[in-house]
Design a protein around this motif. Structure first.
Motif, mmCIF file in Angstrom:
data_model
loop_
_atom_site.group_PDB
_atom_site.id
_atom_site.type_symbol
_atom_site.label_atom_id
_atom_site.label_comp_id
_atom_site.label_asym_id
_atom_site.label_seq_id
_atom_site.Cartn_x
_atom_site.Cartn_y
_atom_site.Cartn_z
ATOM 1 N N LEU A 32 -72.565 -4.830 -38.806
ATOM 2 C CA LEU A 32 -72.318 -4.148 -40.070
ATOM 3 C C LEU A 32 -72.957 -2.762 -40.060
ATOM 4 O O LEU A 32 -74.064 -2.586 -39.545
ATOM 5 N N TRP A 33 -72.242 -1.795 -40.629
ATOM 6 C CA TRP A 33 -72.780 -0.453 -40.850
ATOM 7 C C TRP A 33 -73.066 -0.289 -42.334
ATOM 8 O O TRP A 33 -72.192 -0.530 -43.171
ATOM 9 N N SER A 34 -74.283 0.134 -42.668
ATOM 10 C CA SER A 34 -74.644 0.369 -44.064
ATOM 11 C C SER A 34 -75.313 1.739 -44.180
ATOM 12 O O SER A 34 -75.846 2.266 -43.196
ATOM 13 N N TYR A 35 -75.319 2.278 -45.415
ATOM 14 C CA TYR A 35 -75.786 3.651 -45.605
ATOM 15 C C TYR A 35 -76.596 3.741 -46.898
ATOM 16 O O TYR A 35 -76.397 2.965 -47.835
ATOM 17 N N ARG A 36 -77.523 4.723 -46.919
ATOM 18 C CA ARG A 36 -78.322 4.988 -48.133
ATOM 19 C C ARG A 36 -78.375 6.489 -48.372
ATOM 20 O O ARG A 36 -78.743 7.262 -47.484
ATOM 21 N N TYR A 37 -78.007 6.868 -49.582
ATOM 22 C CA TYR A 37 -77.943 8.281 -49.962
ATOM 23 C C TYR A 37 -79.106 8.627 -50.887
ATOM 24 O O TYR A 37 -79.527 7.793 -51.697
ATOM 25 N N PRO A 38 -79.608 9.848 -50.804
ATOM 26 C CA PRO A 38 -80.606 10.271 -51.784
ATOM 27 C C PRO A 38 -79.967 10.435 -53.155
ATOM 28 O O PRO A 38 -78.795 10.796 -53.267
ATOM 29 N N CYS B 293 -69.261 1.251 -32.554
ATOM 30 C CA CYS B 293 -70.540 0.954 -31.909
ATOM 31 C C CYS B 293 -70.343 1.100 -30.410
ATOM 32 O O CYS B 293 -69.530 0.386 -29.812
ATOM 33 N N ALA B 294 -71.072 2.027 -29.806
ATOM 34 C CA ALA B 294 -70.885 2.343 -28.389
ATOM 35 C C ALA B 294 -71.902 1.643 -27.493
ATOM 36 O O ALA B 294 -72.093 2.041 -26.348
ATOM 37 N N GLU B 295 -72.575 0.606 -28.010
ATOM 38 C CA GLU B 295 -73.472 -0.209 -27.202
ATOM 39 C C GLU B 295 -73.101 -1.671 -27.395
ATOM 40 O O GLU B 295 -72.801 -2.096 -28.505
ATOM 41 N N LEU B 296 -73.147 -2.434 -26.303
ATOM 42 C CA LEU B 296 -72.858 -3.867 -26.387
ATOM 43 C C LEU B 296 -73.972 -4.535 -27.182
ATOM 44 O O LEU B 296 -75.111 -4.623 -26.723
ATOM 45 N N CYS B 297 -73.655 -4.986 -28.393
ATOM 46 C CA CYS B 297 -74.694 -5.463 -29.311
ATOM 47 C C CYS B 297 -74.584 -6.948 -29.620
ATOM 48 O O CYS B 297 -75.223 -7.433 -30.553
ATOM 49 N N GLY B 298 -73.783 -7.686 -28.862
ATOM 50 C CA GLY B 298 -73.653 -9.120 -29.087
ATOM 51 C C GLY B 298 -72.207 -9.567 -29.038
ATOM 52 O O GLY B 298 -71.296 -8.784 -28.762
ATOM 53 N N VAL B 299 -71.997 -10.844 -29.339
ATOM 54 C CA VAL B 299 -70.653 -11.412 -29.192
ATOM 55 C C VAL B 299 -69.666 -10.813 -30.192
ATOM 56 O O VAL B 299 -68.465 -10.853 -29.978
ATOM 57 N N GLY B 300 -70.171 -10.260 -31.300
ATOM 58 C CA GLY B 300 -69.282 -9.640 -32.283
ATOM 59 C C GLY B 300 -69.188 -8.138 -32.136
ATOM 60 O O GLY B 300 -68.710 -7.467 -33.058
ATOM 61 N N HIS B 301 -69.590 -7.621 -30.977
ATOM 62 C CA HIS B 301 -69.588 -6.169 -30.753
ATOM 63 C C HIS B 301 -68.216 -5.551 -31.012
ATOM 64 O O HIS B 301 -68.115 -4.475 -31.611
ATOM 65 N N TYR B 302 -67.168 -6.237 -30.585
ATOM 66 C CA TYR B 302 -65.806 -5.706 -30.749
ATOM 67 C C TYR B 302 -65.456 -5.486 -32.213
ATOM 68 O O TYR B 302 -64.597 -4.663 -32.557
ATOM 69 N N ASN B 303 -66.134 -6.208 -33.090
ATOM 70 C CA ASN B 303 -65.809 -6.151 -34.512
ATOM 71 C C ASN B 303 -66.717 -5.199 -35.282
ATOM 72 O O ASN B 303 -66.582 -5.048 -36.487
ATOM 73 N N MET B 304 -67.639 -4.527 -34.573
ATOM 74 C CA MET B 304 -68.573 -3.644 -35.268
ATOM 75 C C MET B 304 -67.973 -2.249 -35.375
ATOM 76 O O MET B 304 -68.325 -1.326 -34.628
ATOM 77 N N VAL B 305 -67.081 -2.105 -36.295
ATOM 78 C CA VAL B 305 -66.452 -0.821 -36.585
ATOM 79 C C VAL B 305 -66.657 -0.518 -38.059
ATOM 80 O O VAL B 305 -66.887 -1.405 -38.881
ATOM 81 N N GLY B 306 -66.622 0.746 -38.385
ATOM 82 C CA GLY B 306 -66.771 1.168 -39.770
ATOM 83 C C GLY B 306 -65.869 2.350 -40.054
ATOM 84 O O GLY B 306 -64.978 2.678 -39.260
ATOM 85 N N GLN B 307 -66.119 3.003 -41.158
ATOM 86 C CA GLN B 307 -65.256 4.114 -41.551
ATOM 87 C C GLN B 307 -66.091 5.235 -42.166
ATOM 88 O O GLN B 307 -67.034 4.985 -42.922
#
Length: 273
Positions: free
Chosen positions: A128-134, A228-242
């Motif tokens: 998952l990709w998450s973000y925090r804004y000021p 995600c440009a690093e192999l981060c686990g079995v769900g790596h293929y699904n780690m995309v965001g926008q």
């Protein structure tokens, strides 16, 4: 006969690679940031490495053709050739310098953002990709992994005044204003990840226990994929965001409509000032 066949194969391989490159069958995604210099850097590397690829393979093909085995021909053996070896050392050294020098120059620009960028925190976790804004104060409040809970993945201290108006966006997308320099400060809650948007020409690893950063200026509106440009686990293929780049006024309206930390978290009784 086998040597001649291999020589022909090498020539065909070189011609095929040259044609595919010249036709730009695989090429850059359309540029959407200020980093056009990265394209120039990659082209320099491509030209240098491509020239070495062509020369070496054609030389091997010529050697196979000119010196293939024939009945009655004897091979000539020599121990060394200092002149050839020194030439190879000089050419190789110059090639390495030509590749490294521009890269170091551009990397110095990548790690030194301009003054007054818009700072956004990027938080990664499987997958998952998450973000925090000021918020309105323009400052991201303190956060610590020790404050992490399922309801508070950023580890934000909800009592700290600077944190109360921060705007979290769990799962994204990452909204950004057009034409404004953006500094991404990135953390990981678990393993190694890497934030990469091809159109922005920027990629940076996100290392557990560290805060890494990169900056760019969006130059086109639209939606772009985060990979995600690093192999981060079995769900790596699904780690995309926008990433969604919009006009500044539209971005401000979007930000005002988002709930803040004050609305989503209760104070913990452990303020950091």
């Amino acid at each position: 006969m086998q040597a001649l066949a291999l020589a022909v194969t090498l020539v065909v391989m070189v011609l095929g690679a040259f044609v595919l490159t010249a036709l730009r069958v695989w090429w850059f995604a359309p540029l959407a940031s200020n980093w056009a210099s990265m394209d120039n850097l990659i082209v320099v590397s491509l030209v240098l490495c491509g020239a070495a690829f062509i020369v070496i393979n054609l030389f091997i093909a010529y050697t196979l053709y000119a010196h293939h085995s024939e009945r009655g021909r004897k091979a000539f053996f020599f121990v060394d050739n200092p002149r050839l070896e020194w030439n190879l050392i000089w050419f190789t050294g110059l090639g390495i310098v030509a590749l490294l020098a521009p890269g170091l120059y551009f990397y110095a620009q990548v790690i030194n953002p301009p003054k007054g960028p818009y700072v956004v925190e990027v938080l990664t976790q499987q997958w998952l990709w998450s973000y925090r804004y000021p918020g309105k104060d323009g400052v991201l409040g303190p956060a610590d992994v020790r404050n992490y809970t399922a309801a508070n993945p950023f580890g934000v201290n909800a009592e700290a005044p600077a944190s109360r108006d921060d705007v979290p966006a769990l799962g994204g997308p990452l909204y950004l204003p057009l034409g404004r320099p953006v500094l991404l400060r990135m953390r990981s809650n678990d393993v190694l990840h890497s934030f990469y948007v091809p159109e922005f020409r920027m990629k940076m690893d996100i290392v557990p226990g560290m805060v890494t950063q990169m900056w760019f200026t969006p130059t086109k509106t639209g939606a772009f994929q985060v990979i995600c440009a690093e192999l981060c686990g079995v769900g790596h293929y699904n780690m995309v965001g926008q990433v969604v780049v919009v006009e500044p006024d539209e971005f401000e309206r979007w930000l005002e409509q988002r709930p803040t930390v004050a609305h989503t978290l209760q104070p913990t009784g452990n303020a950091q000032r």
